[in-house]
Design a protein around this motif. Structure first.
Motif, PDB file in Angstrom:
ATOM      1  N   VAL A 250       0.844  -1.204   0.000  1.00  0.00           N
ATOM      2  CA  VAL A 250       0.000   0.000   0.000  1.00  0.00           C
ATOM      3  C   VAL A 250       0.878   1.252   0.000  1.00  0.00           C
ATOM      4  O   VAL A 250       2.093   1.194   0.244  1.00  0.00           O
ATOM      5  CB  VAL A 250      -0.940   0.027   1.232  1.00  0.00           C
ATOM      6  CG1 VAL A 250      -1.899  -1.144   1.206  1.00  0.00           C
ATOM      7  CG2 VAL A 250      -0.131   0.052   2.526  1.00  0.00           C
ATOM      8  N   ILE A 373      -5.093   5.655   2.496  1.00  0.00           N
ATOM      9  CA  ILE A 373      -4.317   4.456   2.171  1.00  0.00           C
ATOM     10  C   ILE A 373      -4.885   3.845   0.903  1.00  0.00           C
ATOM     11  O   ILE A 373      -6.079   3.535   0.832  1.00  0.00           O
ATOM     12  CB  ILE A 373      -4.374   3.443   3.329  1.00  0.00           C
ATOM     13  CG1 ILE A 373      -3.839   4.074   4.617  1.00  0.00           C
ATOM     14  CG2 ILE A 373      -3.597   2.182   2.976  1.00  0.00           C
ATOM     15  CD1 ILE A 373      -4.084   3.245   5.847  1.00  0.00           C
ATOM     16  N   ALA A 375      -3.901   1.147  -2.637  1.00  0.00           N
ATOM     17  CA  ALA A 375      -3.025   0.073  -3.091  1.00  0.00           C
ATOM     18  C   ALA A 375      -1.873   0.627  -3.909  1.00  0.00           C
ATOM     19  O   ALA A 375      -1.979   1.698  -4.518  1.00  0.00           O
ATOM     20  CB  ALA A 375      -3.820  -0.939  -3.911  1.00  0.00           C
ATOM     21  N   LYS A 376      -0.759  -0.088  -3.904  1.00  0.00           N
ATOM     22  CA  LYS A 376       0.403   0.354  -4.651  1.00  0.00           C
ATOM     23  C   LYS A 376       0.090   0.378  -6.142  1.00  0.00           C
ATOM     24  O   LYS A 376      -0.602  -0.500  -6.669  1.00  0.00           O
ATOM     25  CB  LYS A 376       1.580  -0.587  -4.383  1.00  0.00           C
ATOM     26  CG  LYS A 376       2.890  -0.101  -4.967  1.00  0.00           C
ATOM     27  CD  LYS A 376       4.041  -1.005  -4.573  1.00  0.00           C
ATOM     28  CE  LYS A 376       5.361  -0.486  -5.126  1.00  0.00           C
ATOM     29  NZ  LYS A 376       6.504  -1.340  -4.738  1.00  0.00           N
ATOM     30  N   SER A 382      -2.199  -6.453  -5.187  1.00  0.00           N
ATOM     31  CA  SER A 382      -2.447  -5.619  -4.006  1.00  0.00           C
ATOM     32  C   SER A 382      -3.775  -4.871  -4.133  1.00  0.00           C
ATOM     33  O   SER A 382      -4.485  -4.681  -3.144  1.00  0.00           O
ATOM     34  CB  SER A 382      -1.295  -4.628  -3.815  1.00  0.00           C
ATOM     35  OG  SER A 382      -0.087  -5.302  -3.558  1.00  0.00           O
ATOM     36  N   LEU A 386      -6.573  -5.266  -1.262  1.00  0.00           N
ATOM     37  CA  LEU A 386      -7.060  -4.126  -0.480  1.00  0.00           C
ATOM     38  C   LEU A 386      -8.548  -3.909  -0.708  1.00  0.00           C
ATOM     39  O   LEU A 386      -9.292  -3.575   0.224  1.00  0.00           O
ATOM     40  CB  LEU A 386      -6.282  -2.864  -0.861  1.00  0.00           C
ATOM     41  CG  LEU A 386      -6.624  -1.609  -0.042  1.00  0.00           C
ATOM     42  CD1 LEU A 386      -6.289  -1.814   1.414  1.00  0.00           C
ATOM     43  CD2 LEU A 386      -5.897  -0.387  -0.583  1.00  0.00           C
ATOM     44  N   CYS A 429     -10.552   3.100  -0.904  1.00  0.00           N
ATOM     45  CA  CYS A 429      -9.373   3.410  -0.092  1.00  0.00           C
ATOM     46  C   CYS A 429      -9.719   3.220   1.367  1.00  0.00           C
ATOM     47  O   CYS A 429     -10.870   2.919   1.732  1.00  0.00           O
ATOM     48  CB  CYS A 429      -8.913   4.852  -0.332  1.00  0.00           C
ATOM     49  SG  CYS A 429     -10.101   6.085   0.206  1.00  0.00           S
TER      50      CYS A 429
END
Length: 722
Positions: A250, A373, A375-376, A382, A386, A429
């Motif tokens: 994240v 926050i 996800a990457k 990811s 998430l 998010c």
């Protein structure tokens, strides 16, 4: 990377700009420069090298531009007063005297715009810049109104993607609702020409200066780019020990950031250097507006008692010192090595430690700024993980509680993670806020508001300290009458929010910024009052107060509120009469105090002054108090009675200041000093003078403390040192 901007201000400095119109007491140039100076000072305050600006004067007495130097016609009376570049405080002060009305009036505004285009073209080249030209004029000087000229200039602006902003003094604006009466034919024609130019541009703005100046009072919110605070795995369990543990890559960004007022820097005028054009020096000195300032440098020296050292004091290097902490009355040394042992070692991590339902969390537990926050980026695994976590929390109506360490060695934070499934704003998010630790929570117990508990344990529902039913109903009606939710309405009469969150500004921050900008441009001018928009929500609306007046009066009657008499000021105070009208002193059989006893000196002295009707009575009370102070010092064994005497002296000083009779105190203190230092009060009493009178700041009353005093601050210091 920060945005790059290149802005050129083209300002008409012709003779007509020096005249006042439409009932204003300031010239058209001063009126228009209010907008320009505000914009320039904002750029200077930002102190960004990527925010550049230039300044071109139209209708100047001289001619100074690249086109005229190349022999092109139509560019006379146009001068480049400031080349494009980062604007500093020194350059702002140098530009200010150049902006003044001139005698010329034949400069062409379209030619001035071409000069500004050339400046931007040469400075920005093909780089990515936000380009802008701002023209300020009253439209009185001749303008080339041929269609070919307008088309050529517009094409040049569109070619270089330059935004053209034309703000005219007293230009007509139907949308804003302004129209100048008795406008000259030439100005009306020039206004139409400039309007055609803006309409031919892909990115153009045309407005009147009245609206631009009015909008200066609206605070400008500083845009902040997203800042990545964390980049790493969000874990549930320990992936190094358990295969079933979850790890999601994240990125955490700040969603909200606390705005703070600009901080001040302590500086000192450097007399060793004269005027210089430099902005900064290697030793940290800075030059502002022709005056050079140096940073204040602190130097500390540590000494210990050492009979063998010169003067009995030995200098100790800072490296050899250790911190000491009080343990009772003993100082316990604590070295850096000891401090390293107590430091809690942390490593970068972000792990979920539990879950709680929505209804078990109270918003007042929020301890700081909100984070986001996500996800990457470009990590599909990811993003799916998430998303599954967010939807699971949303369906179960639960928050996640996580332990967060931003980087190695950073402090541990406990974060509450709120799911945002993206149903409304289509963005999945987690929002987070810091939670308090157990040591941060303070639980206080207060007596109940709806009942009174007696010592015997009885519960009273009716008591003089409890509101009755009439008071409750009056308070309920008052709260309903002061409700702001339906107070403000839109054009259709529908209720709207009276105080939208995006219109509630911090008056401390924006008022200070306004004052700094004003002082930067006008070092000796007055700082105007705060804008009304900053004070809008500092008090209830007048219409609402007028509407709720009957409910307010009913609440005052139900609560039996009575105004407290103001404390009288001046030489002699009138005796405050009780609201009941009863004479308390007559009931208690008390008389005016004439004799002050040493055992109860302070209360009796205050009572004597409160009932005094002339100067003679006050002087008698002061004389008695003075004798009591002298006897305390005379009869004191060592310093036993010194604190008591000093307290009596402090009360004597404060009361005489309040009665505007500081001369009586100063006269008494001069005599007391002579007696103390000469030994008249039964021996050496110098400790009373130095420790309790000087140390207690009980010296002479100065003019700064009382207007009736004849002692200056320098005289008071000399009296203490003498």
């Amino acid at each position: 990377m920060a945005d790059k901007e290149a802005t050129v201000y083209v300002v008409d400095l012709g003779a007509s700009m020096g005249d006042c119109h439409n009932g204003r007491d300031e010239s058209d140039l001063d009126f228009g420069m209010r907008y320009v100076w505000d914009k320039i000072s904002t750029t200077v305050a930002a102190s960004r090298k990527t925010w550049t600006l230039g300044f071109v004067g139209l209708n100047t007495d001289e001619t100074n531009n690249t086109q005229d130097e190349e022999g092109l016609e139509g560019y006379h009376n146009i001068s480049t007063l400031q080349e494009i570049g980062p604007m500093t405080m020194t350059e702002l002060r140098e530009l200010h005297p150049k902006v003044k009305p001139c005698e010329a009036y034949s400069g062409d505004a379209l030619s001035a715009i071409v000069v500004a285009i050339t400046m931007i073209e040469e400075f920005t080249k093909k780089l990515k810049f936000k380009r802008r030209i701002i023209l300020v004029t009253n439209g009185e000087s001749p303008i080339d109104d041929e269609d070919d000229s307008i088309t050529d200039v517009a094409e040049k602006l569109n070619e270089h993607n330059i935004e053209l902003v034309i703000i005219g003094v007293d230009f007509d604006d139907p949308e804003y609702g302004f129209k100048e009466e008795d406008k000259s034919r030439a100005k009306r024609q020039n206004e139409e020409t400039l309007r055609k130019l803006v309409e031919a541009c892909e990115n153009g703005v045309f407005g009147t200066m009245q609206q631009a100046v009015e909008e200066l009072s609206i605070p400008r919110i500083k845009p902040v780019r997203p800042f990545k605070a964390y980049d790493g795995p969000l874990t549930l369990g320990d992936p190094n020990k358990y295969e079933s543990a979850i790890s999601i890559n994240v990125e955490r960004y700040f969603k909200t950031k606390r705005a703070t007022p600009p901080s001040a820097t302590t500086v000192v005028v450097n007399p060793d250097r004269g005027y210089t054009q430099s902005q900064a020096f290697d030793d940290g000195d800075v030059e502002m507006g022709g005056t050079e300032f140096s940073n204040v440098k602190h130097m500390r020296k540590y000494k210990v008692n050492d009979p063998s050292a010169p003067g009995g004091k030995l200098d100790v290097p800072y490296e050899e010192l250790a911190k000491g902490y009080l343990y009772g009355r003993t100082v316990v040394p604590f070295s850096d090595s000891d401090m390293a042992i107590t430091k809690y070692e942390t490593t970068k991590s972000f792990t979920i430690i539990g879950f709680i339902p929505f209804d078990s969390y109270s918003p007042f537990l929020n301890m700081g700024e909100t984070g986001l926050i996500a996800a990457k980026k470009f990590d599909e695994k990811s993003e799916i993980g998430l998303s599954a976590l967010i939807h699971a929390l949303h369906e179960l109506e639960s928050y996640a509680v996580a332990r967060y360490v931003q980087k190695d060695g950073a402090q541990v934070q406990i974060l509450l993670l709120k799911p945002n499934p993206g149903i409304e704003d289509e963005y999945e998010c987690l929002y987070d806020v810091p939670l308090p630790f157990a040591e941060d929570v303070r639980s206080y117990q207060f007596p109940p508001l709806d009942k009174v508990l007696t010592v015997s344990g009885n519960v009273l529902k009716e008591h003089r300290l409890l509101p009755n039913q009439d008071l409750k109903e009056a308070m309920s009606d008052f709260v309903d009458a002061m409700d702001l939710s339906g107070f403000d309405v839109d054009e259709d009469g529908n209720p709207v929010d009276y105080a939208p969150i995006d219109e509630v500004y911090n008056p401390v921050i924006h008022r200070l910024n306004q004052a700094i900008r004003t002082r930067a441009v006008h070092p000796d001018g007055e700082i105007g009052p705060p804008p009304e928009i900053l004070l809008r929500f500092s008090k209830p609306p007048e219409k609402l107060i007028k509407k709720a007046r009957p409910d307010i009066e009913a609440l005052i009657d139900a609560a039996e509120l009575k105004k407290v008499p103001e404390k009288a000021k001046g030489r002699f105070k009138e005796a405050v009469k009780p609201l009941s009208g009863l004479d308390i002193d007559a009931i208690l059989g008390q008389k005016k105090r004439t004799v002050i006893s040493p055992e109860n000196a302070i209360p009796e002295f205050k009572q004597a002054l409160a009932t005094a009707e002339d100067d003679e009575t006050v002087e008698k009370a002061v004389k008695q108090m003075g004798e009591i102070i002298r006897k305390l010092i005379t009869n004191s064994f060592a310093d036993v009675f010194y604190p008591r005497a000093a307290e009596n002296l402090r009360v004597l000083r404060e009361e005489l200041i309040g009665l505007d009779l500081p001369l009586l105190y100063n006269k008494f203190l001069r005599a007391l000093k002579k007696s103390l230092l000469s030994g008249e009060l039964n021996g050496d009493r110098r400790e009373m003078w130095f420790k309790y009178i000087i140390g207690g700041q009980l010296g002479l009353v100065t003019k700064e403390e009382s207007e009736m005093s004849d002692v200056t601050e320098e005289d008071a210091k000399a009296f203490v040192k003498k």
